[in-house]
Design a protein around this motif. Sequence first.
Motif, PDB file in Angstrom:
ATOM      1  N   GLY A  23     -68.753 -74.360   5.907  1.00  0.00           N
ATOM      2  CA  GLY A  23     -68.517 -75.447   6.657  1.00  0.00           C
ATOM      3  C   GLY A  23     -67.952 -75.354   7.830  1.00  0.00           C
ATOM      4  O   GLY A  23     -68.186 -76.069   8.911  1.00  0.00           O
ATOM      5  N   LYS A  24     -67.026 -74.617   7.964  1.00  0.00           N
ATOM      6  CA  LYS A  24     -66.222 -74.155   9.246  1.00  0.00           C
ATOM      7  C   LYS A  24     -67.264 -73.581  10.224  1.00  0.00           C
ATOM      8  O   LYS A  24     -67.061 -74.149  11.535  1.00  0.00           O
ATOM      9  CB  LYS A  24     -64.989 -73.149   8.854  1.00  0.00           C
ATOM     10  CG  LYS A  24     -63.950 -73.697   7.927  1.00  0.00           C
ATOM     11  CD  LYS A  24     -63.026 -72.392   7.600  1.00  0.00           C
ATOM     12  CE  LYS A  24     -62.119 -72.587   6.809  1.00  0.00           C
ATOM     13  NZ  LYS A  24     -61.349 -71.528   6.648  1.00  0.00           N
ATOM     14  N   ALA A  25     -68.366 -72.867   9.818  1.00  0.00           N
ATOM     15  CA  ALA A  25     -69.024 -72.336  10.918  1.00  0.00           C
ATOM     16  C   ALA A  25     -70.064 -73.613  11.320  1.00  0.00           C
ATOM     17  O   ALA A  25     -70.396 -73.430  12.582  1.00  0.00           O
ATOM     18  CB  ALA A  25     -69.889 -71.200  10.087  1.00  0.00           C
ATOM     19  N   ALA A  26     -70.319 -74.245  10.568  1.00  0.00           N
ATOM     20  CA  ALA A  26     -71.233 -75.436  10.851  1.00  0.00           C
ATOM     21  C   ALA A  26     -70.647 -76.535  11.867  1.00  0.00           C
ATOM     22  O   ALA A  26     -70.991 -77.027  12.911  1.00  0.00           O
ATOM     23  CB  ALA A  26     -71.441 -76.353   9.520  1.00  0.00           C
ATOM     24  N   VAL A  27     -69.300 -76.664  11.451  1.00  0.00           N
ATOM     25  CA  VAL A  27     -68.605 -77.447  12.660  1.00  0.00           C
ATOM     26  C   VAL A  27     -68.405 -76.874  13.942  1.00  0.00           C
ATOM     27  O   VAL A  27     -68.700 -77.544  14.878  1.00  0.00           O
ATOM     28  CB  VAL A  27     -67.078 -77.800  11.988  1.00  0.00           C
ATOM     29  CG1 VAL A  27     -66.154 -78.282  12.961  1.00  0.00           C
ATOM     30  CG2 VAL A  27     -66.980 -78.444  10.812  1.00  0.00           C
ATOM     31  N   GLN A  28     -68.142 -75.671  14.124  1.00  0.00           N
ATOM     32  CA  GLN A  28     -68.045 -74.815  15.098  1.00  0.00           C
ATOM     33  C   GLN A  28     -69.296 -74.960  16.012  1.00  0.00           C
ATOM     34  O   GLN A  28     -69.439 -75.248  17.047  1.00  0.00           O
ATOM     35  CB  GLN A  28     -67.703 -73.403  15.056  1.00  0.00           C
ATOM     36  CG  GLN A  28     -66.218 -73.219  14.539  1.00  0.00           C
ATOM     37  CD  GLN A  28     -65.920 -71.819  14.092  1.00  0.00           C
ATOM     38  OE1 GLN A  28     -66.787 -71.047  13.851  1.00  0.00           O
ATOM     39  NE2 GLN A  28     -64.562 -71.368  14.223  1.00  0.00           N
ATOM     40  N   ALA A  29     -70.405 -74.649  15.308  1.00  0.00           N
ATOM     41  CA  ALA A  29     -71.559 -74.703  15.813  1.00  0.00           C
ATOM     42  C   ALA A  29     -72.046 -76.097  16.381  1.00  0.00           C
ATOM     43  O   ALA A  29     -72.668 -76.494  17.689  1.00  0.00           O
ATOM     44  CB  ALA A  29     -72.716 -74.316  15.010  1.00  0.00           C
ATOM     45  N   MET A  30     -71.882 -77.344  15.760  1.00  0.00           N
ATOM     46  CA  MET A  30     -72.331 -78.707  15.834  1.00  0.00           C
ATOM     47  C   MET A  30     -71.204 -79.135  17.187  1.00  0.00           C
ATOM     48  O   MET A  30     -71.570 -79.700  17.973  1.00  0.00           O
ATOM     49  CB  MET A  30     -71.989 -79.348  14.943  1.00  0.00           C
ATOM     50  CG  MET A  30     -73.130 -79.482  13.529  1.00  0.00           C
ATOM     51  SD  MET A  30     -74.844 -79.467  13.975  1.00  0.00           S
ATOM     52  CE  MET A  30     -75.277 -77.698  14.236  1.00  0.00           C
ATOM     53  N   VAL A  31     -70.254 -78.694  17.144  1.00  0.00           N
ATOM     54  CA  VAL A  31     -69.148 -78.976  18.201  1.00  0.00           C
ATOM     55  C   VAL A  31     -69.738 -78.395  19.608  1.00  0.00           C
ATOM     56  O   VAL A  31     -69.774 -79.044  20.491  1.00  0.00           O
ATOM     57  CB  VAL A  31     -67.482 -78.827  18.023  1.00  0.00           C
ATOM     58  CG1 VAL A  31     -66.896 -78.738  19.257  1.00  0.00           C
ATOM     59  CG2 VAL A  31     -67.074 -79.256  16.869  1.00  0.00           C
ATOM     60  N   LYS A  32     -70.110 -77.090  19.246  1.00  0.00           N
ATOM     61  CA  LYS A  32     -70.802 -76.501  20.561  1.00  0.00           C
ATOM     62  C   LYS A  32     -71.820 -77.065  21.286  1.00  0.00           C
ATOM     63  O   LYS A  32     -72.115 -76.950  22.428  1.00  0.00           O
ATOM     64  CB  LYS A  32     -70.924 -74.948  20.019  1.00  0.00           C
ATOM     65  CG  LYS A  32     -71.363 -74.082  21.259  1.00  0.00           C
ATOM     66  CD  LYS A  32     -71.430 -72.386  20.683  1.00  0.00           C
ATOM     67  CE  LYS A  32     -71.953 -71.587  21.923  1.00  0.00           C
ATOM     68  NZ  LYS A  32     -72.294 -70.327  21.502  1.00  0.00           N
ATOM     69  N   LEU A  33     -72.653 -77.561  20.385  1.00  0.00           N
ATOM     70  CA  LEU A  33     -73.880 -78.291  20.768  1.00  0.00           C
ATOM     71  C   LEU A  33     -73.745 -79.734  21.075  1.00  0.00           C
ATOM     72  O   LEU A  33     -74.747 -80.466  21.463  1.00  0.00           O
ATOM     73  CB  LEU A  33     -74.982 -77.948  19.495  1.00  0.00           C
ATOM     74  CG  LEU A  33     -75.705 -76.632  19.301  1.00  0.00           C
ATOM     75  CD1 LEU A  33     -76.439 -76.639  18.276  1.00  0.00           C
ATOM     76  CD2 LEU A  33     -75.960 -75.942  20.619  1.00  0.00           C
ATOM     77  N   GLY A  34     -72.662 -80.125  20.948  1.00  0.00           N
ATOM     78  CA  GLY A  34     -72.321 -81.549  21.613  1.00  0.00           C
ATOM     79  C   GLY A  34     -72.631 -82.552  20.705  1.00  0.00           C
ATOM     80  O   GLY A  34     -72.743 -83.629  21.156  1.00  0.00           O
ATOM     81  N   ALA A  35     -72.471 -82.377  19.408  1.00  0.00           N
ATOM     82  CA  ALA A  35     -72.561 -83.522  18.533  1.00  0.00           C
ATOM     83  C   ALA A  35     -71.320 -84.193  18.254  1.00  0.00           C
ATOM     84  O   ALA A  35     -70.228 -83.717  18.598  1.00  0.00           O
ATOM     85  CB  ALA A  35     -73.086 -82.775  16.823  1.00  0.00           C
ATOM     86  N   ASP A  36     -71.595 -85.409  17.704  1.00  0.00           N
ATOM     87  CA  ASP A  36     -70.006 -86.107  17.427  1.00  0.00           C
ATOM     88  C   ASP A  36     -69.776 -85.720  15.825  1.00  0.00           C
ATOM     89  O   ASP A  36     -70.461 -86.607  14.949  1.00  0.00           O
ATOM     90  CB  ASP A  36     -70.620 -87.586  17.606  1.00  0.00           C
ATOM     91  CG  ASP A  36     -69.472 -88.623  17.279  1.00  0.00           C
ATOM     92  OD1 ASP A  36     -68.306 -88.065  16.760  1.00  0.00           O
ATOM     93  OD2 ASP A  36     -69.732 -89.835  17.409  1.00  0.00           O
TER      94      ASP A  36
END
Length: 459
Positions: A23-36
């Motif tokens: 979950g933590k890794a997914a959050v980091q990746a999604m934030v990096k890719l500009g998701a809300d």
Amino acid sequence: MPRESVTDIKDKKILVVGMGKSGKAAVQAMVKLGADVSVQDNKKKDELDPQLIAFLEGKSVTCYLGCEPEDMSAFDMLILSPGVSPDLDFIKEAQASGAEIIGELEIAYRIGHGKYVAITGTNGKTTTTTLVGEIYKAAGRKTYVVGNIGVAVISKALAAEDDSWLVTETSSFQLETTKDFQPEISAILNLTPDHMDRHKTMENYGKAKAAVFRNQTPEQYCVINHDDEECMKLAKDCRAKVVPFSRKTTLDFGVYVDGDTIIIKDEEGKITEICRPVELKIPGAHNLENALAACAIAFFGGIPAEVIAKVMREFNGVEHRLELCGTIDDIRFVNDSKGTNPDASIKAIEAMKENIILIAGGYDKDASFKEFVDAFDGRVKMLLLMGKTATKIKDAAEKAGFTDSIILKDMEACVREAYRIAQPGDVVLLSPACASWDMYTSFEQRGNHFKACVQALER
């Protein structure tokens, strides 16, 4: 090239459910890719890592901690951590509102790079995944060993290149939230009852495991345990080229043991010798099966036989799986904390053979312990129990006529009592036959505590 454009993620409203490693890794990746990005976890703010909270707040991530979002129609996608059931009401509500429900493995596959080896099964996943990773690395391939083994797939998928290989341990929980995931090589090592508290039936459990080959093509490979009837049933629906492995039967195609040698027979019937089972450093019949599966995955993945043989002879196994962690007064202490279900612990008992003082018990996954107790069969001389299932296992043992058992309060008490009653030549084996979640955050933490308790005896 990634299988989905990362621009498709930008500004998408995504809820990541569960703040474990994936979950933590997914959050980091999604934030990096500009998701809300929003997150949800049943733990409250003060129960989570302060560094994680600081990161989330610093990136303006909306947090639902100790609660659930009121409006589930606000999200385009939910990314579930493996421990989160898709059957939860708020997740079903999101799905009914049109949100896509996937897991971290699926999103990593879509937006990352590289080719996948996906290894699943009830037991042996970590050992086989580690061994395959070592073989691929020895062959000079760019290799990441990821998945249920403890490294979030998405944390490496974005860094991988097109010619990289992600050797991935995949659990039923991870696989049930995949849709497009398509490994070049898949493997199902075995199938015995596990996680019945989540899957309810063996049919559901098998269906989740079969997702590992669901999208494969006839040009790809699926490695299957020929000796496991349940595995072979699943293989009937596989479109990939099925590569069987067997430690009991001579095969017309696949990987098997012939006399004292591990043999690979390819599509043309050509025979290649790898090494002898006695040369393996990992003990037990189950580890021979793991080695055969690794041979198949590597050979049909294009790795030279001499590289496979060299690594097979050198491989020492993995931490927390039949790990010798101390010998005191000729008493061996073996850490098998990875034995998180009865079948895994049965294999550990069989590998140790006899004169075992067994430490078991833990979180209740609604498993039956009858076959576990039946496996004692003169091998186990004393059973020391702890955790939620202690009484359940003790009752199963007494019903089977095994009365040499004691319930103790914790690991320290079990290790001290085991040492007190052990004789020279005995084995003190931690193989709980249960998950760790009633007393520990993970089987790794449990195994490390066992090792610390053994070290304390030596002081």
